[in-house]
Design a protein around this motif. Structure first.
Motif, PDB file in Angstrom:
ATOM      1  N   UNK A   6       1.286  29.732  76.338  1.00  0.00           N
ATOM      2  CA  UNK A   6       1.021  29.149  77.660  1.00  0.00           C
ATOM      3  C   UNK A   6       1.207  30.185  78.770  1.00  0.00           C
ATOM      4  N   UNK A   7       2.241  31.013  78.658  1.00  0.00           N
ATOM      5  CA  UNK A   7       2.480  32.052  79.666  1.00  0.00           C
ATOM      6  C   UNK A   7       1.346  33.081  79.693  1.00  0.00           C
ATOM      7  N   UNK A   8       0.864  33.464  78.532  1.00  0.00           N
ATOM      8  CA  UNK A   8      -0.226  34.444  78.476  1.00  0.00           C
ATOM      9  C   UNK A   8      -1.542  33.856  78.980  1.00  0.00           C
ATOM     10  N   UNK A   9      -1.784  32.600  78.690  1.00  0.00           N
ATOM     11  CA  UNK A   9      -2.988  31.936  79.206  1.00  0.00           C
ATOM     12  C   UNK A   9      -2.922  31.849  80.724  1.00  0.00           C
ATOM     13  N   UNK A  14      -4.465  33.995  86.240  1.00  0.00           N
ATOM     14  CA  UNK A  14      -4.043  34.550  87.525  1.00  0.00           C
ATOM     15  C   UNK A  14      -4.568  35.972  87.732  1.00  0.00           C
ATOM     16  N   UNK A  15      -4.624  36.767  86.673  1.00  0.00           N
ATOM     17  CA  UNK A  15      -4.917  38.191  86.792  1.00  0.00           C
ATOM     18  C   UNK A  15      -6.334  38.605  86.398  1.00  0.00           C
ATOM     19  N   UNK A  16      -7.104  37.688  85.855  1.00  0.00           N
ATOM     20  CA  UNK A  16      -8.477  37.994  85.447  1.00  0.00           C
ATOM     21  C   UNK A  16      -9.344  36.775  85.786  1.00  0.00           C
ATOM     22  N   UNK A  17     -10.581  36.841  85.411  1.00  0.00           N
ATOM     23  CA  UNK A  17     -11.473  35.692  85.583  1.00  0.00           C
ATOM     24  C   UNK A  17     -11.536  34.840  84.318  1.00  0.00           C
ATOM     25  N   UNK A  18     -10.619  35.067  83.399  1.00  0.00           N
ATOM     26  CA  UNK A  18     -10.613  34.371  82.117  1.00  0.00           C
ATOM     27  C   UNK A  18      -9.778  33.108  82.201  1.00  0.00           C
ATOM     28  N   UNK A  19     -10.395  32.001  81.821  1.00  0.00           N
ATOM     29  CA  UNK A  19      -9.663  30.744  81.688  1.00  0.00           C
ATOM     30  C   UNK A  19      -9.847  30.249  80.258  1.00  0.00           C
ATOM     31  N   UNK A  20      -8.801  29.693  79.719  1.00  0.00           N
ATOM     32  CA  UNK A  20      -8.836  29.169  78.352  1.00  0.00           C
ATOM     33  C   UNK A  20      -8.487  27.699  78.412  1.00  0.00           C
ATOM     34  N   UNK A  21      -9.458  26.894  78.091  1.00  0.00           N
ATOM     35  CA  UNK A  21      -9.277  25.437  78.132  1.00  0.00           C
ATOM     36  C   UNK A  21      -8.600  24.913  76.865  1.00  0.00           C
ATOM     37  N   UNK A  70      -1.040  39.652  71.243  1.00  0.00           N
ATOM     38  CA  UNK A  70      -1.522  38.274  71.293  1.00  0.00           C
ATOM     39  C   UNK A  70      -2.505  38.094  72.453  1.00  0.00           C
ATOM     40  N   UNK A  71      -2.203  38.672  73.586  1.00  0.00           N
ATOM     41  CA  UNK A  71      -3.085  38.603  74.748  1.00  0.00           C
ATOM     42  C   UNK A  71      -4.463  39.182  74.418  1.00  0.00           C
ATOM     43  N   UNK A  72      -4.488  40.314  73.738  1.00  0.00           N
ATOM     44  CA  UNK A  72      -5.732  40.954  73.310  1.00  0.00           C
ATOM     45  C   UNK A  72      -6.582  39.965  72.509  1.00  0.00           C
ATOM     46  N   UNK A  73      -5.958  39.283  71.580  1.00  0.00           N
ATOM     47  CA  UNK A  73      -6.694  38.329  70.738  1.00  0.00           C
ATOM     48  C   UNK A  73      -7.116  37.094  71.537  1.00  0.00           C
ATOM     49  N   UNK A  74      -6.342  36.709  72.536  1.00  0.00           N
ATOM     50  CA  UNK A  74      -6.747  35.606  73.417  1.00  0.00           C
ATOM     51  C   UNK A  74      -8.031  35.953  74.162  1.00  0.00           C
ATOM     52  N   UNK A  75      -8.197  37.209  74.515  1.00  0.00           N
ATOM     53  CA  UNK A  75      -9.445  37.641  75.161  1.00  0.00           C
ATOM     54  C   UNK A  75     -10.613  37.425  74.200  1.00  0.00           C
ATOM     55  N   UNK A  76     -10.431  37.778  72.938  1.00  0.00           N
ATOM     56  CA  UNK A  76     -11.499  37.551  71.957  1.00  0.00           C
ATOM     57  C   UNK A  76     -11.790  36.059  71.785  1.00  0.00           C
ATOM     58  N   UNK A  77     -10.753  35.256  71.816  1.00  0.00           N
ATOM     59  CA  UNK A  77     -10.937  33.797  71.742  1.00  0.00           C
ATOM     60  C   UNK A  77     -11.793  33.337  72.918  1.00  0.00           C
ATOM     61  N   UNK A  95     -14.396  44.799  72.161  1.00  0.00           N
ATOM     62  CA  UNK A  95     -13.047  45.372  72.162  1.00  0.00           C
ATOM     63  C   UNK A  95     -12.671  45.996  73.499  1.00  0.00           C
ATOM     64  N   UNK A  96     -13.626  46.581  74.202  1.00  0.00           N
ATOM     65  CA  UNK A  96     -13.299  47.292  75.434  1.00  0.00           C
ATOM     66  C   UNK A  96     -12.581  46.389  76.442  1.00  0.00           C
ATOM     67  N   UNK A  97     -13.122  45.210  76.689  1.00  0.00           N
ATOM     68  CA  UNK A  97     -12.491  44.289  77.633  1.00  0.00           C
ATOM     69  C   UNK A  97     -11.103  43.882  77.146  1.00  0.00           C
ATOM     70  N   UNK A  98     -10.975  43.568  75.867  1.00  0.00           N
ATOM     71  CA  UNK A  98      -9.676  43.140  75.332  1.00  0.00           C
ATOM     72  C   UNK A  98      -8.631  44.237  75.476  1.00  0.00           C
ATOM     73  N   UNK A  99      -9.008  45.475  75.183  1.00  0.00           N
ATOM     74  CA  UNK A  99      -8.064  46.585  75.340  1.00  0.00           C
ATOM     75  C   UNK A  99      -7.732  46.836  76.807  1.00  0.00           C
ATOM     76  N   UNK A 100      -8.725  46.740  77.680  1.00  0.00           N
ATOM     77  CA  UNK A 100      -8.471  46.972  79.103  1.00  0.00           C
ATOM     78  C   UNK A 100      -7.533  45.926  79.693  1.00  0.00           C
ATOM     79  N   UNK A 101      -7.680  44.678  79.286  1.00  0.00           N
ATOM     80  CA  UNK A 101      -6.776  43.627  79.771  1.00  0.00           C
ATOM     81  C   UNK A 101      -5.383  43.815  79.176  1.00  0.00           C
TER      82      UNK A 101
END
Length: 130
Positions: A6-9, A14-21, A70-77, A95-101
């Motif tokens: 929940x904290x990583x989501x 807050x820090x990116x344009x990524x939202x996970x429903x 875990x955050x990296x894999x959440x980006x892939x999700x 991978x580039x976006x996941x590594x950059x985040x």
């Protein structure tokens, strides 16, 4: 695990344009099992068929470095769930976006970067046709 997820989501929102429903399932597994699934050493992987993130039991999720895996894999999700994966020339390009985040998260927490976040390494792991 649920609190960290929940904290990583929330951090992503807050820090990116990524939202996970709908969060994925997270499973801690033996590192050797991940190696067999991916055919090379990895700390974690996202399985889009089962909507599951598998994290190696050697990753310390109580540290920022471990949480960044875990955050990296959440980006892939997110990439899979949002349909963004279809826009990449190949799966490795995601991978580039996941590594950059992941890098942004660690730098924001003033934590030493993981070796795989080296720009050359990110470039090589993000190249299509390898």
């Amino acid at each position: 695990m649920e609190i960290l997820l929940a904290l990583l989501i929330e951090w992503l929102a807050v820090n990116t344009e990524i939202t996970i429903e709908s969060p994925p399932t997270v499973v801690i597994t033996e590192e050797a099992e991940l190696y067999q699934r991916y055919d090379r050493p990895v700390h974690a992987l996202y399985d889009d068929k089962s909507n599951t993130i598998y994290i190696a039991d050697t990753v310390n999720l109580k540290t920022h470095q471990g949480a960044s895996v875990l955050l990296h894999e959440l980006v892939h999700h997110h990439q899979q769930e949002s349909g963004a994966m279809e826009k990449f020339a190949c799966i490795r390009a995601s991978e580039e976006l996941a590594y950059n985040i992941q890098r942004q998260y660690l730098e924001g927490n003033k934590v030493e970067l993981l070796p795989e976040l080296d720009p050359f390494n990110v470039y090589m792991r993000s190249m299509c046709g390898m």
